[in-house]
Design an enzyme around this catalytic site. Structure first.
Site, PDB file in Angstrom:
ATOM      1  N   GLU A 214      -8.815  -5.605   3.520  1.00  0.00           N
ATOM      2  CA  GLU A 214      -7.894  -5.477   4.062  1.00  0.00           C
ATOM      3  C   GLU A 214      -7.948  -5.668   5.692  1.00  0.00           C
ATOM      4  OE1 GLU A 214      -6.214  -1.321   4.362  1.00  0.00           O
ATOM      5  OE2 GLU A 214      -4.351  -2.173   3.929  1.00  0.00           O
TER       6      GLU A 214
ATOM      7  N   THR B 236       0.776  -1.163   0.011  1.00  0.00           N
ATOM      8  CA  THR B 236      -0.001   0.126  -0.027  1.00  0.00           C
ATOM      9  C   THR B 236       0.979   1.134   0.017  1.00  0.00           C
ATOM     10  OG1 THR B 236      -1.451  -1.282   1.647  1.00  0.00           O
ATOM     11  CG2 THR B 236      -1.995   1.092   1.210  1.00  0.00           C
TER      12      THR B 236
HETATM   13 FE1  SF4 Z   1      -2.739   3.136   8.039  1.00  0.00          FE
HETATM   14 FE2  SF4 Z   1      -4.786   1.438   8.185  1.00  0.00          FE
HETATM   15 FE3  SF4 Z   1      -3.732   1.664   5.755  1.00  0.00          FE
HETATM   16 FE4  SF4 Z   1      -2.461   0.526   7.562  1.00  0.00          FE
HETATM   17  S1  SF4 Z   1      -4.602  -0.047   6.571  1.00  0.00           S
HETATM   18  S2  SF4 Z   1      -1.584   2.094   6.318  1.00  0.00           S
HETATM   19  S3  SF4 Z   1      -3.057   1.287   9.382  1.00  0.00           S
HETATM   20  S4  SF4 Z   1      -4.603   3.535   7.123  1.00  0.00           S
HETATM   21 FE    FE Z   2      -2.729  -2.103   6.094  1.00  0.00          FE
END
Ligand code: SF4
Ligand code: FE
Length: 484
Positions: free
Chosen positions: A448, A191
């Protein structure tokens, strides 16, 4: 420079020479690509909010390394109060973007590396901790976004890294040189890699002695020679590139976007290596990073949940159903579930403790309970949102039809809910719910929630390890007056 503005952040990304592919083509201008841009805007929010006086307390702090004011996303947590503020900051960013804002993975990796490198040095007399602190000072002074990269493709799950038919299925060292190492492999589900200046690589599992070449951690710039980024496909992604796209995108400004990142013989200089063959410390690094990221979900997912609950309540208002008792009760249930996740995020932070290196680690049992709940509750929240929103959320004609001279008036007329609300606004809110539950943001809010920061079974293993059943048995024996 200490802290970047949002605009400076965007300009800093333009200087990167990233090697990015999407839909079979190389992307020359990553920053302005309509499919990638919303994910960059989400990271930009972490810079924008830090500039606002009302969020200064939450979004910024003072570095324990440089003594300067820094963005909290680059902080090495100095107290349980810092851990609590981290979760609050993430809830805020989730509320402002309704998407994954990506910068937490780096922050969680910083804190796992900080304590683990200290403990490796204590055991082996290495100097990883000093190297890492130098890297952190560079990150803080330049207010960088760093992608924390953990998940390897993993090939045959029954085999350890060194036993795979293809040795590259776990990232590993292929050459050791006087001035550094050369690595090959890949990291999945990354990500925010396109929105990051650096990538901080960690192993993905605990290692055995034969996995020496796989027990490696390091940081390199994202545009290093040998790195190729292949963007993931998301449900409804090309809606963003349609001409005049707006309503149909659901969340026009923000998003999150994952990629497969290939490391094809990437050179890492010595001062950027933080683990090199100390196999028994790979597990500690993985466990701590995963713990921090499981805490993170008690903030970010809650913030997105706030937006989804708000959107659902508006959909009920626009339908004229807001006074119906079961609708009110479902909104209460959504809030109850969302706040339970937040309670877990706060609890594992408040119950944190100091590590040998001096930074603070969350309570691992509670962080894993937090994430285990996240693998379930957002699904129930999404189910209730779909229940209240109604089927129109997935059968509604396109924005182009709404704007069409021939049929637009029919949509205006027949998609109307209560008379006081425009059809367009009703469409906007239904598309937002679709976006979070089924569209591009569903990657971040649904799947996720299941697999990010580790799949459900990974938390159950940690919960089992931390559950201290022997203590609980002793409590029961004492109460039952059992003498052995
Ligand atoms: Fe941040 Fe949530 Fe994305 Fe992980 S899933 S990077 S904790 S916003
Ligand atoms: Fe994440």
């Amino acid at each position: 420079m200490a802290m970047m503005t949002g605009e400076q952040y965007v300009e800093s990304l333009r200087k990167l020479k990233l090697n990015v592919y999407m839909f079979g083509k190389k992307i020359e201008n990553v920053v302005d690509n309509p499919i990638i841009r919303p994910s960059m805007n989400s990271v930009k929010m972490t810079y924008d909010l830090a500039e606002k006086p009302e969020y200064e307390e939450l979004m910024t702090t003072v570095s324990n390394i440089t003594g300067e004011k820094i963005n909290r996303f680059t902080n090495i947590h100095q107290s349980t109060e810092d851990l609590v503020k981290k979760v609050k900051m993430q809830r805020l960013c989730g509320q402002k973007t309704a998407a994954c804002f990506q910068r937490c993975v780096g922050m969680d990796a910083f804190n796992a590396e900080y304590s683990t490198t200290f403990e490796i040095d204590k055991e082996y007399g290495t100097n990883y901790h000093e190297r890492f602190k130098k890297f952190m000072a560079y990150v803080q002074e330049n207010d960088l976004t760093v992608d924390g990269a953990m998940t390897d493709p993993k090939g045959d799950r029954a085999l350890s890294p060194a036993k795979q038919a293809d040795p590259d299925l776990y990232l590993h060292i292929v050459e050791r040189r006087e001035d550094g190492i050369v690595v090959r492999g890949a990291k999945s589900h990354q990500t925010g890699i396109t929105n990051s200046h650096e990538v901080l690589v960690m192993p993905t599992v605990a290692m055995r002695p034969e996995d020496k070449d796989y027990a490696v951690s390091f940081a390199v710039p994202t545009d290093s020679q040998g790195i190729t980024i292949i963007m993931g496909r998301q449900s409804c992604d090309t809606r963003k590139s349609e001409e005049g796209a707006d309503i149909d995108v659901g969340n026009f400004n923000y998003g999150g976007h994952e990629a497969l990142v290939v490391f094809d013989n990437v050179f890492v200089p010595n001062d950027r290596i933080f683990l090199n063959g100390e196999t028994e410390f790979a597990g500690m690094l993985v466990e701590r990073f995963a713990g921090y990221h499981r805490q993170s979900y008690g903030g970010c997912k809650v913030g997105v949940g706030d937006v989804l609950i708000g959107a659902t309540a508006l959909a009920a208002d626009y339908n004229g159903a807001h006074k119906v008792s079961h609708i009110k009760d479902k909104l209460i249930e959504m809030t109850h579930l969302n706040e339970t996740l937040y309670a877990c995020g706060i609890a594992c932070s408040a119950e944190g403790h100091k590590t040998e290196s001096g930074n603070y680690l969350i309570n691992l049992l509670l962080a894993n309970v937090c994430k285990q709940n996240v693998t379930r509750f957002p699904y129930e929240i999404a189910r209730l949102a779909e229940d209240i929103a109604g089927g129109l959320m997935v059968t509604m004609p396109s924005e182009k039809d709404f704007r069409s001279e021939e049929v637009g008036h029919y949509i205006e007329k027949y998609l109307k809910g209560v008379a006081s609300v425009s059809t367009e606004n009703r469409m906007r809110i239904l598309r937002l719910i679709e976006n979070i539950t089924l569209g591009t943001a569903a990657v971040g809010y649904r799947t996720e929630s299941m697999h990010g920061a580790g799949s459900p079974q990974a938390q159950r293993i940690m919960i089992s390890r931390q559950s201290n059943l022997a203590h609980k048995k002793a409590l029961a024996k004492a109460i039952a007056r059992i003498k052995e």
